[in-house]
Design an enzyme around this catalytic site. Structure first.
Site: not given
Length: 258
Positions: A159, A166
């Site tokens: 990720y 995020k």
């Protein structure tokens, strides 16, 4: 009694790529409860996909408006257009994120300066820019909901730079909530579990994640587009009027497990 109170409310939905998009799941539910749904798109390709999806919803009030979140000018133009056409904006669904493929494939330490800045700009700063552009039209208060993921809080394989973006998105959400609360505007994040979307295709370890969630999550299953849409509707509605600055997990409880 209409608990949601979303009928005839104007909601802007950003980030529908195709019918598997989390944003489309939300838009569909909004249309079902009688909201006016304004879609923003970046590329013509997305516009034609949205219009195809809307073929079944001809009796509903909808509009599709171009908005490139990497451009202040484009954002300002889009929200001016929405404001002029619909007057008041009651809610925004911000489901926009992007990072370069190589920044997800390489080790995190190899993230380029440009790749880092681009992921932040598209995935986190865009929420701030959108809130600012929408503010003059959110005269009756309202609700802004952004889409996050567990990678903001924990290291998830593959990720990488998106996890950092995020994390910034969730922090920006809290600062916006503090900033806009006096105007009656609530800002929250939905952290959805792993769902097979176009965005998920970019994460190399995605299938492994799905199996792991099924084994580990308290509910012993993955979540889906509909569950995320239902909770997002609650967060856009009158039902959640006392909630702001929160990250709400819809992941069958996976995030609580060690």
């Amino acid at each position: 009694m209409d608990l949601l109170q979303l009928k005839d409310k104007t909601i802007v939905v950003m980030g529908v790529a195709n019918e598997r998009s989390i944003a489309w799941g939300i838009a569909k539910k909004l249309l079902e409860v009688g909201a006016n749904v304004i879609f923003t798109y970046r590329k013509e390709r997305s516009k034609s996909k949205i219009e195809k999806l809307l073929a079944d919803y001809t009796e509903h009030t909808t509009a599709t408006i171009e908005c490139d979140v990497n451009s202040d000018e484009s954002i300002a133009k889009a929200f001016t257009q929405i404001g002029e056409q619909f007057g008041t904006i009651h809610g925004i669904v911000h489901s926009v994120a992007f990072a370069h493929a190589e920044d997800l494939k390489n080790r995190f330490v190899e993230t380029t300066r440009e790749g880092y800045a681009f992921a932040q700009d598209t995935s986190a700063y865009s929420l701030v820019a959108v809130a600012k552009a929408a503010l003059p039209y959110m005269t009756e208060g309202g609700s802004i909901v952004t889409m996050s993921y567990l990678g903001a809080q924990r290291v998830l394989d593959g990720y990488n730079v998106m996890g950092v973006a995020k994390a910034a998105l969730e922090a920006a959400m809290r600062y916006l909530a503090a900033d806009l609360g006096a105007e009656g505007i609530r800002v929250n994040a939905i952290s959805a579990g792993a769902i097979r979307t176009l965005a998920a295709k970019g994460v190399p370890s995605f299938n492994t994640i799905l199996h792991k969630i099924e084994e580990t999550a308290p509910l012993k299953r993955n979540t889906n587009q509909e569950e995320v849409a239902d909770m997002t509707l609650v967060m856009l509605s009158h039902l959640s009027r006392g909630v702001t600055g929160e990250t709400i997990y819809i992941d069958s409880g996976y995030n609580i497990m060690g």
